[in-house]
Design a protein around this motif. Sequence first.
Motif, PDB file in Angstrom:
ATOM      1  N   TYR A 252       0.833  -1.200   0.000  1.00  0.00           N
ATOM      2  CA  TYR A 252       0.000   0.000   0.000  1.00  0.00           C
ATOM      3  C   TYR A 252       0.872   1.255   0.000  1.00  0.00           C
ATOM      4  O   TYR A 252       1.988   1.238   0.528  1.00  0.00           O
ATOM      5  N   ASP A 253       0.362   2.343  -0.553  1.00  0.00           N
ATOM      6  CA  ASP A 253       1.083   3.610  -0.494  1.00  0.00           C
ATOM      7  C   ASP A 253       0.845   4.258   0.876  1.00  0.00           C
ATOM      8  O   ASP A 253       0.167   3.692   1.738  1.00  0.00           O
ATOM      9  N   ARG A 254       1.384   5.438   1.114  1.00  0.00           N
ATOM     10  CA  ARG A 254       1.316   6.076   2.428  1.00  0.00           C
ATOM     11  C   ARG A 254      -0.115   6.422   2.847  1.00  0.00           C
ATOM     12  O   ARG A 254      -0.401   6.625   4.028  1.00  0.00           O
ATOM     13  N   MET A 255      -1.034   6.487   1.878  1.00  0.00           N
ATOM     14  CA  MET A 255      -2.438   6.788   2.176  1.00  0.00           C
ATOM     15  C   MET A 255      -3.308   5.531   2.217  1.00  0.00           C
ATOM     16  O   MET A 255      -4.525   5.610   2.317  1.00  0.00           O
TER      17      MET A 255
ATOM     18  N   THR B  90       6.319   4.712   1.869  1.00  0.00           N
ATOM     19  CA  THR B  90       6.326   6.177   1.979  1.00  0.00           C
ATOM     20  C   THR B  90       5.892   6.842   0.679  1.00  0.00           C
ATOM     21  O   THR B  90       5.612   8.041   0.656  1.00  0.00           O
ATOM     22  N   ILE B  91       5.857   6.078  -0.400  1.00  0.00           N
ATOM     23  CA  ILE B  91       5.464   6.616  -1.703  1.00  0.00           C
ATOM     24  C   ILE B  91       4.024   7.127  -1.646  1.00  0.00           C
ATOM     25  O   ILE B  91       3.147   6.482  -1.083  1.00  0.00           O
TER      26      ILE B  91
ATOM     27  N   GLU C  80       0.934   7.887  -4.041  1.00  0.00           N
ATOM     28  CA  GLU C  80       0.483   7.583  -5.403  1.00  0.00           C
ATOM     29  C   GLU C  80       0.251   8.844  -6.227  1.00  0.00           C
ATOM     30  O   GLU C  80       0.589   8.914  -7.413  1.00  0.00           O
ATOM     31  N   GLY C  81      -0.325   9.869  -5.608  1.00  0.00           N
ATOM     32  CA  GLY C  81      -0.584  11.119  -6.312  1.00  0.00           C
ATOM     33  C   GLY C  81       0.689  11.821  -6.741  1.00  0.00           C
ATOM     34  O   GLY C  81       0.822  12.272  -7.886  1.00  0.00           O
ATOM     35  N   LEU C  82       1.664  11.923  -5.830  1.00  0.00           N
ATOM     36  CA  LEU C  82       2.942  12.558  -6.160  1.00  0.00           C
ATOM     37  C   LEU C  82       3.701  11.731  -7.195  1.00  0.00           C
ATOM     38  O   LEU C  82       4.356  12.290  -8.087  1.00  0.00           O
ATOM     39  N   GLN C  83       3.611  10.415  -7.074  1.00  0.00           N
ATOM     40  CA  GLN C  83       4.283   9.536  -8.030  1.00  0.00           C
ATOM     41  C   GLN C  83       3.750   9.786  -9.442  1.00  0.00           C
ATOM     42  O   GLN C  83       4.509   9.840 -10.401  1.00  0.00           O
ATOM     43  N   TYR C  84       2.443   9.937  -9.551  1.00  0.00           N
ATOM     44  CA  TYR C  84       1.834  10.197 -10.859  1.00  0.00           C
ATOM     45  C   TYR C  84       2.328  11.526 -11.435  1.00  0.00           C
ATOM     46  O   TYR C  84       2.670  11.608 -12.621  1.00  0.00           O
TER      47      TYR C  84
END
Length: 576
Positions: free
Chosen positions: A56-59, A207-208, A210-214
């Motif tokens: 899972y991502d951080r959220m 810690t990733i 998903e929104g910032l990764q995109y």
Amino acid sequence: MQKRVILLKIMLLVCFASIIFRLGLIMFVEHQVYFSRAKIQQIKKEEIIPKRGNIYDRMGRELAVSLEKESLFIDPSSLKSDETINILKSYIKVNAEQIKTQSEKNIRFLWLERKVDHAVAEKIKALKIEGVGSVPEGARFYPNGFLASHVIGFVNIDEQGMEGLERQYDKYLKAEKSSKVVSVDARGKKLSDGSLKDIKGNDIFVTIDEGLQYIVEKYLEEAVKKWQASSGIAIMMDPFTGEILALANRPTYDPNNLKFIKNIGIIRNRALTDLYEPGSTFKIVTATAALEEGIVKPYTKFDCSQGYIEVWGKKIKDAHRHGVLTFEEVIQKSSNVGTIKIAMMLGKEKLYQYIKKFGFGEKTGIDLPGEMAGYIRPTQKWSGTSIGAIPIGQEVAVTAIQVLRAYSVIANGGYLVKPFVVSEIRSSEGNILYKAVIQREKIVSEKTAKIMRDILKKVTEEGGTATQAKLDGNNVAGKTGTAQKYDPKTGRYSKDRFVSSFVGFIPADNPRIAMIVVIHDPKGAHYGGVVAAPVFKAISDEAMAYLNIPRDDAKEKGLVVTFENETNRKVVVAKE
């Protein structure tokens, strides 16, 4: 007649007596034997298909999950005609030659296809082909496809981690095979599901974001295409904690479709594995060391009017000719001449000491596989020209993550942090098995870091080399890098192959994110301020809005901006 009746009665009595005796024997003497036989017939051991833990991502958004699919097999010895193969061919790919060969060898088991869709498996099972069967198996699925593929990694057909987090944390994610006892009737039909729950591996929280990764991947992709570059890297990190918020490489791949990968090098996590000469982004080491040692002040002047400096018979030039520059102008305008003069005042021993302090030449310790340590020669192996080359980012080999960590030292007030990706590991019952601990070491003073932050802000302002990294309403601190690639064929630096980079942090005075952008072999332009700085700006603009970070000019609009605490740096905004 009477004798016959008596005889019949005796016979019936004997039969009943025998039956009663036998029943008594079964009930009281042989009870345990028959009970054991009945138990064997009424219960059955069934293998539990273990499910791999989720990522899972951080959220709490799913990055990797396990699905249940079916794998088809055949008993080759049961093959009686080619008709069976022809029927199967209409549903799945079948290697007819292999089946025939195995049949001739009297082999009893052969996989037809692993992990097919449930609908396809059901259609084949409905045909009731002799010798063809199926077993349930777990299958890994990545909901976002390409997104963060170099961080997440992938598994092989047997669900063993091969790259990324899947490999690094394989022992936590996988679950051991087990079995459960189920009740069956006389025909073997299952009456209950047994007492044990499904077996599942541990879940990993990263810690990733998903929104910032995109956001990062979108603008990195655009830049690589625009400049027809061979590759690109972008990493976003919390400079105070070392949490990796986003990490992207181009070219990339979809872990759901590994069979389409033609070049195995595409799965390499270049942000950690690819070494390059950093060029001017490395000047931060010389500058910080000189300040920390008290050798220079921000207003100390250096004569750079010649436009070059001679080191052991070799002329090292500036990209643009300057006059007399102050220390801060040397960094702002990225003067090679000024930087080398500062390094000479510092001396090679002190310079080397600070290079090691900043973590160059050793792994950062990030929890992803494949990281390279880079390379910096000890002073005993420096040549006469090394004191001129190393301060400006030549004769050293670094990774992008190392450079980003070095700039985070300036952003966070002097601490060298350890980057990490996994924040927590939880069991299937929700128990916390592992929780990341922030690791950092003080290597320079807050005073030196503050001076360097102010100088790096000037790099993005008028007169600096990275004006295209400047954001409307926010101060940006950072540094450009433009490095020629060494050509081993000629033994010289190439005139048409470059590494263009920009590394910095934002907001400059209260950093929330530190980020590096590296573009390899851009065509049409090669300066870091032209190629990489705009990518930093585009990502930062959208990331600041996504994170709801107030602009630096919020004060002018009657807002007071504070932070909840130093750990999570959560912004608290109130009316003045």
